[in-house]
Design a protein around this motif. Structure first.
Motif, PDB file in Angstrom:
ATOM      1  N   THR A  84      81.179  44.439  42.011  1.00  0.00           N
ATOM      2  CA  THR A  84      79.747  44.539  41.734  1.00  0.00           C
ATOM      3  C   THR A  84      79.351  43.556  40.644  1.00  0.00           C
ATOM      4  OG1 THR A  84      77.932  45.993  41.132  1.00  0.00           O
ATOM      5  CG2 THR A  84      80.049  46.478  40.133  1.00  0.00           C
ATOM      6  N   SER A  88      76.583  40.746  41.522  1.00  0.00           N
ATOM      7  CA  SER A  88      75.334  40.771  40.743  1.00  0.00           C
ATOM      8  C   SER A  88      75.124  39.470  39.974  1.00  0.00           C
ATOM      9  CB  SER A  88      75.333  41.948  39.767  1.00  0.00           C
ATOM     10  OG  SER A  88      75.328  43.176  40.457  1.00  0.00           O
ATOM     11  N   ASN A  92      71.909  37.490  40.950  1.00  0.00           N
ATOM     12  CA  ASN A  92      70.814  37.689  40.003  1.00  0.00           C
ATOM     13  C   ASN A  92      70.938  36.895  38.710  1.00  0.00           C
ATOM     14  OD1 ASN A  92      69.837  39.725  41.808  1.00  0.00           O
ATOM     15  ND2 ASN A  92      71.312  41.136  40.913  1.00  0.00           N
ATOM     16  N   HIS A  97      73.027  44.800  34.017  1.00  0.00           N
ATOM     17  CA  HIS A  97      73.850  45.251  35.142  1.00  0.00           C
ATOM     18  C   HIS A  97      73.770  46.758  35.351  1.00  0.00           C
ATOM     19  CE1 HIS A  97      77.741  46.407  37.121  1.00  0.00           C
ATOM     20  NE2 HIS A  97      77.295  45.488  37.960  1.00  0.00           N
ATOM     21  N   TYR A 137      69.925  51.701  43.325  1.00  0.00           N
ATOM     22  CA  TYR A 137      68.779  50.790  43.361  1.00  0.00           C
ATOM     23  C   TYR A 137      67.586  51.375  44.101  1.00  0.00           C
ATOM     24  CZ  TYR A 137      70.953  46.752  41.190  1.00  0.00           C
ATOM     25  OH  TYR A 137      71.530  45.902  40.295  1.00  0.00           O
TER      26      TYR A 137
END
Length: 151
Positions: A84, A88, A92, A97, A137
């Motif tokens: 992750t 991420s 992004n 995070h 999310y």
């Protein structure tokens, strides 16, 4: 009676992804007027038993922690392996995070959150406990990390 799904409403940690942990931790140390913390690698795959999206991963990351009273700021510089963190950071860029909560009964909390439409994204072990990132999310617009420390 605590109505929190996690049994704990205290945010323990905020996690930030970075490309260069040395440079970023120095900037935070200067900003806060504190000593720069030493960074360290997460445990190796044989200890961490990391799973990302249901598959075993060799993922590791450099971590540095700033203890800021009741809240800890975690800086994370991931390696290239699937996680992750890497996903991420690639999608992004640097920055926020997760927020983390300490829980008791990790498996039960994961099952409860999954039943609420928030699936497990990544989990692993660390010396003294375990962690799980929950894909929250759709509900909360962020990742939630669960931390369970051995007693």
């Amino acid at each position: 009676m605590d109505k929190s799904l996690l049994g704990n409403k205290v945010i323990t940690q905020i996690g930030l992804l970075v490309n260069d942990i040395d440079q970023t931790s120095q900037k935070y140390a200067d900003f806060f007027g504190v000593e720069k913390p030493a960074w360290f690698w997460t445990d190796t795959a044989d200890i961490a038993q990391t799973e990302y999206r249901g598959e075993r991963s060799e993922a590791r990351a450099k971590l540095a922690f700033f203890d800021m009273g009741s809240l800890q700021l975690e800086l994370i510089e991931p390696d290239h392996n699937p996680s992750t963190w890497r996903e991420s950071l690639d999608q992004n860029g640097e920055g926020f995070h997760h927020i983390a909560f300490v829980v008791d009964g990790m498996k039960e909390k994961i099952a409860l959150l999954e039943a609420k439409g928030m699936p497990l994204l990544q989990k692993g072990e660390y010396t003294g406990g375990r962690y799980a990132y929950i894909d929250s999310y759709s509900e909360l617009k962020m990742l939630v990390e669960l931390l369970e420390n051995d007693k």
